[in-house]
Scaffold this motif. Sequence first.
Motif, mmCIF file in Angstrom:
data_model
loop_
_atom_site.group_PDB
_atom_site.id
_atom_site.type_symbol
_atom_site.label_atom_id
_atom_site.label_comp_id
_atom_site.label_asym_id
_atom_site.label_seq_id
_atom_site.Cartn_x
_atom_site.Cartn_y
_atom_site.Cartn_z
ATOM 1 N N GLU A 49 0.674 -1.204 0.005
ATOM 2 C CA GLU A 49 -0.153 -0.001 0.015
ATOM 3 C C GLU A 49 0.842 1.245 0.151
ATOM 4 O O GLU A 49 1.809 1.232 0.580
ATOM 5 N N ILE A 50 0.409 2.098 -0.719
ATOM 6 C CA ILE A 50 1.053 3.758 -0.525
ATOM 7 C C ILE A 50 -0.142 4.681 -0.424
ATOM 8 O O ILE A 50 -1.315 4.568 -0.675
ATOM 9 N N GLU A 51 0.705 5.750 0.170
ATOM 10 C CA GLU A 51 -0.473 6.918 0.180
ATOM 11 C C GLU A 51 0.433 8.016 -0.360
ATOM 12 O O GLU A 51 1.632 8.202 -0.217
ATOM 13 N N ALA A 52 -0.549 8.897 -0.846
ATOM 14 C CA ALA A 52 0.087 10.423 -1.291
ATOM 15 C C ALA A 52 -0.778 11.460 -0.433
ATOM 16 O O ALA A 52 -2.173 11.088 -0.753
ATOM 17 N N GLU A 53 -0.155 12.125 0.042
ATOM 18 C CA GLU A 53 -0.874 13.405 0.874
ATOM 19 C C GLU A 53 -0.477 14.656 0.850
ATOM 20 O O GLU A 53 0.801 14.892 0.412
ATOM 21 N N ILE A 54 -1.303 15.675 0.742
ATOM 22 C CA ILE A 54 -1.137 17.051 0.645
ATOM 23 C C ILE A 54 -1.668 17.687 1.786
ATOM 24 O O ILE A 54 -2.982 17.480 2.191
ATOM 25 N N GLN A 55 -1.124 18.614 2.353
ATOM 26 C CA GLN A 55 -1.403 19.400 3.807
ATOM 27 C C GLN A 55 -1.050 20.558 3.382
ATOM 28 O O GLN A 55 0.077 20.945 2.843
ATOM 29 N N ILE A 56 -1.828 21.520 4.073
ATOM 30 C CA ILE A 56 -1.471 22.980 4.310
ATOM 31 C C ILE A 56 -1.596 23.274 5.857
ATOM 32 O O ILE A 56 -2.476 22.895 6.401
ATOM 33 N N MET A 57 -0.531 24.047 5.951
ATOM 34 C CA MET A 57 -0.378 24.506 7.589
ATOM 35 C C MET A 57 -0.220 25.867 7.672
ATOM 36 O O MET A 57 0.356 26.283 7.087
ATOM 37 N N TYR A 58 -1.125 26.368 8.612
ATOM 38 C CA TYR A 58 -0.949 27.684 8.919
ATOM 39 C C TYR A 58 -0.117 28.158 10.142
ATOM 40 O O TYR A 58 -0.333 27.527 11.121
ATOM 41 N N ASP A 59 0.395 29.219 10.137
ATOM 42 C CA ASP A 59 1.405 29.887 11.389
ATOM 43 C C ASP A 59 -0.053 30.441 12.104
ATOM 44 O O ASP A 59 0.103 30.362 13.663
ATOM 45 N N ASP A 60 -0.908 31.145 11.454
ATOM 46 C CA ASP A 60 -1.982 31.866 11.958
ATOM 47 C C ASP A 60 -3.023 31.271 11.115
ATOM 48 O O ASP A 60 -3.537 32.080 10.195
ATOM 49 N N PRO A 61 -3.911 30.285 11.569
ATOM 50 C CA PRO A 61 -5.038 29.776 10.882
ATOM 51 C C PRO A 61 -6.205 30.917 10.453
ATOM 52 O O PRO A 61 -6.577 31.582 11.445
ATOM 53 N N PRO A 62 -6.661 30.800 9.390
ATOM 54 C CA PRO A 62 -7.900 31.644 9.191
ATOM 55 C C PRO A 62 -9.085 31.485 10.084
ATOM 56 O O PRO A 62 -9.093 30.321 10.581
ATOM 57 N N GLU A 63 -9.850 32.439 10.368
ATOM 58 C CA GLU A 63 -10.829 31.898 11.553
ATOM 59 C C GLU A 63 -11.832 31.028 10.778
ATOM 60 O O GLU A 63 -12.168 30.631 9.739
ATOM 61 N N GLY A 64 -12.069 29.944 11.909
ATOM 62 C CA GLY A 64 -12.829 28.876 11.441
ATOM 63 C C GLY A 64 -12.006 27.513 10.714
ATOM 64 O O GLY A 64 -12.535 26.576 10.543
#
Length: 168
Positions: A49-64
């Motif tokens: 099995e393989i997984e390919a993942e994309i993530q976005i990380m925020y220093d200061d996340p937008p509200e909500g």
Amino acid sequence: MRVKYKELMDKLGVGYDLESYGTCPWSHYDPESGVTCSAEVRRDGGVDEIEAEIQIMYDDPPEGRPSMEQIALIRGKAVTGDEWDIVMLTIRGAPFGEDIYNWQEKSCYFFCAVIDELRQEIMPDIDDLIDREFHSRERFADQHGGGGGKSPKIKAGQLLDVKKGSGF
């Protein structure tokens, strides 16, 4: 889509065979917006099995929004012998693509479009890439890479100009 393992790794932009528990990561941080986009292909220990993942990380996340968002998760599995297939795709946590023609191949195109931008140190516009890789190609009968029309008919003798006795 069933392809050999090496071809699947190429389609996901890795370019080599991942070993058991192997990973291939990409990342870009934009200091102005305080946003990091990362992508990774990883192989499990059972090597089926393989997984390919994309993530976005925020220093200061937008509200909500949380400080980390999983944008895409692609799962591939060995199906027979050395043949692999993409068996699942989620976008922003929801199943995606099964109603789209050739969604497995397009999920690889989407993943590569994201990592191409990360390699160029560009923050990917995820919505634009989703539209481009999953929907705009529908208008062109899924002909990724362009081209089209008939192949020219050329006789080998024409290339070597055999009648005149000359070669290269």
